[in-house]
Design a protein around this motif. Structure first.
Motif, PDB file in Angstrom:
ATOM      1  N   LYS A 177       0.812  -1.210   0.000  1.00 16.71           N
ATOM      2  CA  LYS A 177       0.000   0.000   0.000  1.00 16.71           C
ATOM      3  C   LYS A 177       0.851   1.267   0.000  1.00 16.71           C
ATOM      4  N   GLY A 178       1.857   1.299   0.877  1.00 17.03           N
ATOM      5  CA  GLY A 178       2.626   2.527   1.025  1.00 17.03           C
ATOM      6  C   GLY A 178       1.787   3.601   1.684  1.00 17.03           C
ATOM      7  N   PHE A 179       2.404   4.736   2.011  1.00 15.07           N
ATOM      8  CA  PHE A 179       1.630   5.786   2.690  1.00 15.07           C
ATOM      9  C   PHE A 179       0.535   6.339   1.794  1.00 15.07           C
ATOM     10  N   SER A 180       0.737   6.298   0.475  1.00 14.02           N
ATOM     11  CA  SER A 180      -0.287   6.814  -0.437  1.00 14.02           C
ATOM     12  C   SER A 180      -1.548   5.953  -0.392  1.00 14.02           C
ATOM     13  N   GLY A 181      -1.377   4.639  -0.221  1.00 12.17           N
ATOM     14  CA  GLY A 181      -2.534   3.758  -0.139  1.00 12.17           C
ATOM     15  C   GLY A 181      -3.334   3.986   1.130  1.00 12.17           C
ATOM     16  N   TYR A 182      -2.641   4.135   2.252  1.00  9.72           N
ATOM     17  CA  TYR A 182      -3.336   4.391   3.517  1.00  9.72           C
ATOM     18  C   TYR A 182      -3.977   5.770   3.521  1.00  9.72           C
ATOM     19  N   LEU A 183      -3.311   6.730   2.911  1.00 10.54           N
ATOM     20  CA  LEU A 183      -3.871   8.077   2.837  1.00 10.54           C
ATOM     21  C   LEU A 183      -5.132   8.087   1.974  1.00 10.54           C
TER      22      LEU A 183
ATOM     23  N   GLN B 124      12.001  -5.493   6.662  1.00 10.99           N
ATOM     24  CA  GLN B 124      13.059  -6.484   6.815  1.00 10.99           C
ATOM     25  C   GLN B 124      14.316  -6.118   6.030  1.00 10.99           C
ATOM     26  N   ASP B 125      14.186  -5.258   5.012  1.00  8.89           N
ATOM     27  CA  ASP B 125      15.378  -4.854   4.262  1.00  8.89           C
ATOM     28  C   ASP B 125      16.246  -3.868   5.036  1.00  8.89           C
ATOM     29  N   GLY B 126      15.765  -3.439   6.215  1.00  7.97           N
ATOM     30  CA  GLY B 126      16.529  -2.533   7.064  1.00  7.97           C
ATOM     31  C   GLY B 126      16.608  -1.107   6.575  1.00  7.97           C
ATOM     32  N   LEU B 127      15.816  -0.768   5.567  1.00  5.77           N
ATOM     33  CA  LEU B 127      15.898   0.576   4.973  1.00  5.77           C
ATOM     34  C   LEU B 127      14.541   1.259   4.851  1.00  5.77           C
ATOM     35  N   HIS B 128      13.590   0.578   4.267  1.00  8.41           N
ATOM     36  CA  HIS B 128      12.283   1.184   3.990  1.00  8.41           C
ATOM     37  C   HIS B 128      11.305   0.965   5.143  1.00  8.41           C
ATOM     38  N   PRO B 129      10.269   1.779   5.211  1.00  8.52           N
ATOM     39  CA  PRO B 129       9.221   1.528   6.199  1.00  8.52           C
ATOM     40  C   PRO B 129       8.490   0.222   5.880  1.00  8.52           C
ATOM     41  N   ASN B 130       7.990  -0.423   6.905  1.00  3.34           N
ATOM     42  CA  ASN B 130       7.086  -1.546   6.695  1.00  3.34           C
ATOM     43  C   ASN B 130       5.656  -1.015   6.709  1.00  3.34           C
ATOM     44  N   SER B 131       4.690  -1.914   6.750  1.00  5.75           N
ATOM     45  CA  SER B 131       3.293  -1.481   6.721  1.00  5.75           C
ATOM     46  C   SER B 131       2.967  -0.538   7.878  1.00  5.75           C
ATOM     47  N   ALA B 132       3.448  -0.878   9.081  1.00  7.46           N
ATOM     48  CA  ALA B 132       3.184  -0.037  10.252  1.00  7.46           C
ATOM     49  C   ALA B 132       3.860   1.325  10.112  1.00  7.46           C
ATOM     50  N   GLY B 133       5.055   1.331   9.516  1.00  7.38           N
ATOM     51  CA  GLY B 133       5.758   2.595   9.320  1.00  7.38           C
ATOM     52  C   GLY B 133       5.040   3.501   8.333  1.00  7.38           C
ATOM     53  N   TYR B 134       4.584   2.926   7.234  1.00  5.35           N
ATOM     54  CA  TYR B 134       3.834   3.723   6.254  1.00  5.35           C
ATOM     55  C   TYR B 134       2.505   4.203   6.837  1.00  5.35           C
ATOM     56  N   GLN B 135       1.885   3.370   7.668  1.00  5.98           N
ATOM     57  CA  GLN B 135       0.641   3.786   8.298  1.00  5.98           C
ATOM     58  C   GLN B 135       0.876   4.981   9.217  1.00  5.98           C
ATOM     59  N   ALA B 136       1.996   4.964   9.936  1.00  4.54           N
ATOM     60  CA  ALA B 136       2.327   6.079  10.829  1.00  4.54           C
ATOM     61  C   ALA B 136       2.574   7.363  10.031  1.00  4.54           C
ATOM     62  N   ILE B 137       3.266   7.242   8.907  1.00  5.21           N
ATOM     63  CA  ILE B 137       3.484   8.416   8.048  1.00  5.21           C
ATOM     64  C   ILE B 137       2.156   8.937   7.517  1.00  5.21           C
ATOM     65  N   SER B 138       1.305   8.024   7.058  1.00  2.00           N
ATOM     66  CA  SER B 138      -0.001   8.417   6.525  1.00  2.00           C
ATOM     67  C   SER B 138      -0.845   9.123   7.571  1.00  2.00           C
ATOM     68  N   ASN B 139      -0.810   8.622   8.817  1.00  2.00           N
ATOM     69  CA  ASN B 139      -1.591   9.247   9.894  1.00  2.00           C
ATOM     70  C   ASN B 139      -1.145  10.685  10.130  1.00  2.00           C
ATOM     71  N   ARG B 140       0.164  10.910  10.049  1.00  2.00           N
ATOM     72  CA  ARG B 140       0.672  12.275  10.259  1.00  2.00           C
ATOM     73  C   ARG B 140       0.257  13.187   9.112  1.00  2.00           C
ATOM     74  N   ILE B 141       0.310  12.680   7.881  1.00  5.04           N
ATOM     75  CA  ILE B 141      -0.135  13.469   6.729  1.00  5.04           C
ATOM     76  C   ILE B 141      -1.617  13.783   6.854  1.00  5.04           C
ATOM     77  N   SER B 142      -2.405  12.788   7.268  1.00  2.00           N
ATOM     78  CA  SER B 142      -3.856  12.956   7.388  1.00  2.00           C
ATOM     79  C   SER B 142      -4.204  14.075   8.352  1.00  2.00           C
ATOM     80  N   ARG B 143      -3.488  14.139   9.476  1.00  2.00           N
ATOM     81  CA  ARG B 143      -3.766  15.195  10.454  1.00  2.00           C
ATOM     82  C   ARG B 143      -3.475  16.581   9.878  1.00  2.00           C
ATOM     83  N   SER B 144      -2.466  16.659   9.043  1.00  2.00           N
ATOM     84  CA  SER B 144      -2.123  17.955   8.449  1.00  2.00           C
ATOM     85  C   SER B 144      -3.137  18.371   7.395  1.00  2.00           C
ATOM     86  N   LEU B 145      -3.892  17.399   6.870  1.00  2.00           N
ATOM     87  CA  LEU B 145      -4.853  17.691   5.797  1.00  2.00           C
ATOM     88  C   LEU B 145      -6.287  17.892   6.311  1.00  2.00           C
ATOM     89  N   GLU B 146      -6.514  17.698   7.590  1.00  2.00           N
ATOM     90  CA  GLU B 146      -7.879  17.767   8.120  1.00  2.00           C
ATOM     91  C   GLU B 146      -8.575  19.088   7.791  1.00  2.00           C
TER      92      GLU B 146
END
Length: 269
Positions: A81-87, A241-263
């Motif tokens: 999904k990435g943060f764009s999918g959750y957003l 697991q690649d030690g570099l990119h966000p996982n699903s939970a990480g992208y969800q956290a980024i999306s949540n922060r973006i969502s609050r800024s867009l309210e």
């Protein structure tokens, strides 16, 4: 004498006839003009048609365009999904409008590549009617610096930062040339190597984010979203697991922060 009077009378009659004929011709022209008025500059058919041409932007949609690197693409998310999918899911649940999302993220993209992508005008059509532009760029510009020794690292950092900021200025110029009204959401960098990072690396990354935020905020319709603090104490929880990119939970956290800024913004879209 009698002949002179006759010629005088003939001349008078001819003159009067000419005046009557001329007046009739003038009246005919006047009537024709009134019946078929010429268009004026204030109400020409071309301008009227232009005024009635509907906008190609659908008011019942919110269009989102995602630009940048592998984080923009959503690499590392086990749910793809990435943060764009959750957003997108968040927006669908908080507005009655149709959400159209177009992800143009590219693995390994640096700021130079993003600028070239915009300058090529390949994204012109998508950009023109986009309401929200999400940008993640810069991680690949700075990542290779971390493997250098401390002296070389600081020198190379200055060179990379200057080039990156120059690219970013031109990137915003291109975005605003095509679309002056969209909301731009720009992601700051996180540190996936938090546990192994020394003080110098942390200072360099914070300086990079600070300079980026300063530049982004010069645009009146752009929002800088910090992510460093989200990952600082959650690398084990938010990094894939690649030690570099966000996982699903990480992208969800980024999306949540973006969502609050867009309210506050969503209601106006």
């Amino acid at each position: 004498m009698f002949k002179k009077s006759i010629w005088y009378s003939i001349l008078v009659i001819a003159f009067v006839g000419f005046v009557i004929l001329a007046n009739g011709f003038y009246q005919a022209i006047l009537v024709t003009t009134q019946a078929n008025p010429q268009p004026t500059s204030e109400s020409s058919p071309l301008e009227s048609a232009t005024d009635l041409t509907p906008s190609s932007k659908n008011p019942n949609t919110i269009q989102i365009l995602i630009l940048g690197d592998s984080v923009a693409k959503g690499t590392g998310d086990e749910k793809s999904k990435g943060f764009s999918g959750y957003l997108t899911e968040y927006l669908k649940n908080n507005t009655s409008k149709e959400i159209i999302s177009d992800n143009m993220g590219i693995d390994g993209l640096e700021s130079t590549g993003l600028l070239e992508q915009l300058q090529s005008h390949r994204l012109e059509q998508q950009l023109t009617h986009t309401d929200i532009i999400l940008v993640s760029i810069g991680g690949n510009d700075i990542r290779s610096i971390l493997t250098l020794n401390s002296f070389d690292k600081e020198n190379e950092f200055k060179v990379r930062l200057d080039r990156y900021l120059s690219n970013l200025k031109l990137t915003f110029k291109e975005l605003r040339r095509t679309n002056p009204n969209s909301i731009i959401i720009f992601l700051g960098l996180y540190n996936p190597y938090e546990k192994a990072t020394n003080l110098v690396d942390s200072q360099l990354l914070n300086s990079w984010n600070f300079n980026t935020q300063q530049l982004v905020e010069t645009d009146g319709k752009a929002i800088f979203i910090p992510t460093y603090d989200l990952f600082k104490y959650n690398t084990g929880k938010f990094v894939a697991q690649d030690g570099l990119h966000p996982n699903s939970a990480g992208y969800q956290a980024i999306s949540n922060r973006i969502s609050r800024s867009l309210e506050m913004i969503i209601a106006g879209l």
